[in-house]
Design an enzyme around this catalytic site. Structure first.
Site, PDB file in Angstrom:
ATOM      1  CB  VAL A 169     -12.270   2.562  -4.975  1.00  0.00           C
ATOM      2  CG1 VAL A 169     -12.300   3.119  -3.563  1.00  0.00           C
ATOM      3  CG2 VAL A 169     -13.682   2.475  -5.551  1.00  0.00           C
ATOM      4  N   PRO A 170      -9.289   4.638  -5.443  1.00  0.00           N
ATOM      5  CG  PRO A 170      -8.775   6.913  -5.578  1.00  0.00           C
ATOM      6  CD  PRO A 170      -9.924   5.942  -5.664  1.00  0.00           C
ATOM      7  CB  CYS A 171      -7.049   1.750  -1.646  1.00  0.00           C
ATOM      8  SG  CYS A 171      -6.727   0.412  -2.788  1.00  0.00           S
ATOM      9  CG  HIS A 172      -3.238   3.929  -6.041  1.00  0.00           C
ATOM     10  ND1 HIS A 172      -4.486   3.648  -6.560  1.00  0.00           N
ATOM     11  CD2 HIS A 172      -2.795   5.037  -6.680  1.00  0.00           C
ATOM     12  CE1 HIS A 172      -4.767   4.547  -7.498  1.00  0.00           C
ATOM     13  NE2 HIS A 172      -3.769   5.404  -7.581  1.00  0.00           N
TER      14      HIS A 172
END
Length: 161
Positions: A126-129
């Site tokens: 889950v690409p919070c970056h």
């Protein structure tokens, strides 16, 4: 809940994968902010995480751009809506907190989006970056700003290993 965990190596340091009844519910980096106590991860069971390990390896090899793993994300309805929206940010691209708030239909919620983003329990997948400040600057990241920059550089094809 019946939790298990494993630890795998990655270019970003060891990653702890946590499953709840066999469904991935956590991916944590070392020294990660909001990392739960290890006692909550359940016993180590390296056999349960084959698909997650395969997809992560393909991602790190530059072969996978979108994860297809089943996830069980524990959080408030608002947090889960933010995390679901994160999965729509394309590989190699970024969005601002304000853009995410707009996409959720609540343009005043950028701060709440940031708080939910920071508590994402399944980093990388889950690409919070991929979320940056309004001016494009790197802002907080549970795994540290250095890792965030390295992940973004990797996805943009500009990483130096």
């Amino acid at each position: 809940m019946n939790k298990q965990h494993t630890v795998i190596d990655s270019p970003y340091g060891p990653l702890t994968l946590v499953a709840d009844d066999g469904v991935l519910c956590g991916l944590y980096m070392t020294a990660q902010r909001h990392r739960p106590d290890e006692e909550t991860f359940g016993p180590r069971d390296d056999a349960r995480f084959g698909e997650a390990e395969e997809q992560l390896q393909a991602y790190f090899d530059g072969e996978l751009k979108e994860f297809t793993l089943e996830l069980r994300l524990h959080g408030t309805p608002f947090q889960r809506s933010v995390w679901e929206r994160l999965t729509r940010i394309p590989y190699g691209e970024t969005r601002t907190y304000g853009q995410l708030a707009d996409a959720l239909g609540n343009p005043q919620a950028s701060r709440a989006v940031g708080l939910a983003n920071g508590k994402n329990p399944v980093g990388i997948i889950v690409p919070c970056h991929r979320v940056v400040g309004a001016d494009g600057s790197l802002t907080g990241y549970g795994g540290g700003l250095d890792r965030k920059q390295r992940l973004l550089d990797f996805e943009r094809g500009t990483a130096l290993f």
